[in-house]
Each structure stands twice: as C-alpha cells, then as structure tokens.
Write a protein that holds these residues in place. Structure first.
Motif, PDB file in Angstrom:
ATOM      1  N   VAL A 109       0.852  -1.193   0.000  1.00 27.56           N
ATOM      2  CA  VAL A 109       0.000   0.000   0.000  1.00 27.56           C
ATOM      3  C   VAL A 109       0.885   1.239   0.000  1.00 27.56           C
ATOM      4  O   VAL A 109       2.101   1.145   0.189  1.00 27.56           O
ATOM      5  N   SER A 110       0.276   2.378  -0.171  1.00 32.39           N
ATOM      6  CA  SER A 110       1.002   3.641  -0.077  1.00 32.39           C
ATOM      7  C   SER A 110       1.635   3.754   1.308  1.00 32.39           C
ATOM      8  O   SER A 110       1.032   3.375   2.316  1.00 32.39           O
ATOM      9  N   ARG A 111       2.850   4.283   1.369  1.00 31.13           N
ATOM     10  CA  ARG A 111       3.537   4.449   2.654  1.00 31.13           C
ATOM     11  C   ARG A 111       2.698   5.299   3.614  1.00 31.13           C
ATOM     12  O   ARG A 111       2.675   5.055   4.813  1.00 31.13           O
ATOM     13  N   ASP A 112       1.991   6.295   3.082  1.00 32.29           N
ATOM     14  CA  ASP A 112       1.160   7.167   3.913  1.00 32.29           C
ATOM     15  C   ASP A 112       0.004   6.418   4.576  1.00 32.29           C
ATOM     16  O   ASP A 112      -0.506   6.854   5.599  1.00 32.29           O
ATOM     17  N   GLU A 113      -0.418   5.319   3.979  1.00 34.19           N
ATOM     18  CA  GLU A 113      -1.561   4.562   4.493  1.00 34.19           C
ATOM     19  C   GLU A 113      -1.162   3.331   5.303  1.00 34.19           C
ATOM     20  O   GLU A 113      -1.998   2.688   5.922  1.00 34.19           O
ATOM     21  N   ALA A 114       0.121   2.993   5.305  1.00 35.15           N
ATOM     22  CA  ALA A 114       0.580   1.747   5.917  1.00 35.15           C
ATOM     23  C   ALA A 114       0.232   1.635   7.397  1.00 35.15           C
ATOM     24  O   ALA A 114      -0.205   0.582   7.863  1.00 35.15           O
ATOM     25  N   THR A 115       0.414   2.707   8.146  1.00 34.98           N
ATOM     26  CA  THR A 115       0.130   2.666   9.585  1.00 34.98           C
ATOM     27  C   THR A 115      -1.347   2.386   9.848  1.00 34.98           C
ATOM     28  O   THR A 115      -1.690   1.569  10.699  1.00 34.98           O
ATOM     29  N   GLY A 116      -2.214   3.054   9.118  1.00 37.79           N
ATOM     30  CA  GLY A 116      -3.655   2.842   9.294  1.00 37.79           C
ATOM     31  C   GLY A 116      -4.084   1.434   8.940  1.00 37.79           C
ATOM     32  O   GLY A 116      -4.905   0.826   9.632  1.00 37.79           O
ATOM     33  N   VAL A 117      -3.523   0.878   7.855  1.00 35.71           N
ATOM     34  CA  VAL A 117      -3.847  -0.493   7.449  1.00 35.71           C
ATOM     35  C   VAL A 117      -3.358  -1.481   8.500  1.00 35.71           C
ATOM     36  O   VAL A 117      -4.090  -2.386   8.909  1.00 35.71           O
ATOM     37  N   ALA A 118      -2.127  -1.306   8.976  1.00 37.08           N
ATOM     38  CA  ALA A 118      -1.571  -2.209   9.988  1.00 37.08           C
ATOM     39  C   ALA A 118      -2.360  -2.144  11.290  1.00 37.08           C
ATOM     40  O   ALA A 118      -2.652  -3.176  11.907  1.00 37.08           O
TER      41      ALA A 118
END
Length: 99
Positions: free
Chosen positions: A75-84
C-alpha cells in the motif's frame, strides 16, 4: 531487487474467515477496507478504503479449523500505519478489485 517502490510499504495482515476472497494471487489489486474504531460516544464513523496489491497470501486453515488468510499487501507508505493498525484490531477486510 525490491518489489516495493519508493512511496510504498509492505504490510502483513491477517484477515478472518469471510473477510477476504479465498483466492488472492500475487499482483491482485485489492481494496483494504478499514472500519473506524468505536469512540466513547459509540459513533464509529464511515469505513474507508485503501488501494493496494497482494505480494503473497497464505491460507491459515488447518484440518477443520478455519483460520482465514495471512496476506502481504503493498500500500502507499502514507496509508501503511492505518492499514496495519486496523488489521491488528480486526477492523480490516480485503476486497478484490477488477483485473
């Protein structure tokens, strides 16, 4: 050679039974659907989607136990934290997009 481009991140997610299509082949485009966490007032807000693609998926079913899937999603690096975070809290589903 890395398969993850600059600006992308590889996130490992575990989704329970029924939270993703059974077949998620490498390269398949997916939408990671994130359900917001409940707030003290009980209002969870709107679900949102993050586009990505599957690097690898593994069926976690053993014998008669249905265990869902372990999926490596780019995923986009900007969205990685939210997905995790959503995956860790069982607030994530994966939807296969058109090929």
């Amino acid at each position: 050679e890395s398969v993850v481009d600059a600006g992308e991140a590889l996130v490992g997610v575990r989704v329970g039974p029924g939270a993703a299509p059974v077949e998620l082949a490498r390269g398949r485009r997916v939408l990671a659907v994130i359900v917001p966490a409940q707030t003290a007032s009980g209002d969870a807000g709107e679900a949102r989607g993050v586009e990505g693609w599957v690097l690898k998926s593994e069926d976690l079913t053993t014998g008669t136990e249905t265990g869902g899937l372990s999926v490596s999603v780019v995923v986009s690096r900007d969205e990685a934290t939210g997905v995790a975070a959503a995956a860790a809290d069982d607030r994530l589903s994966l939807v296969a997009l058109e090929e």
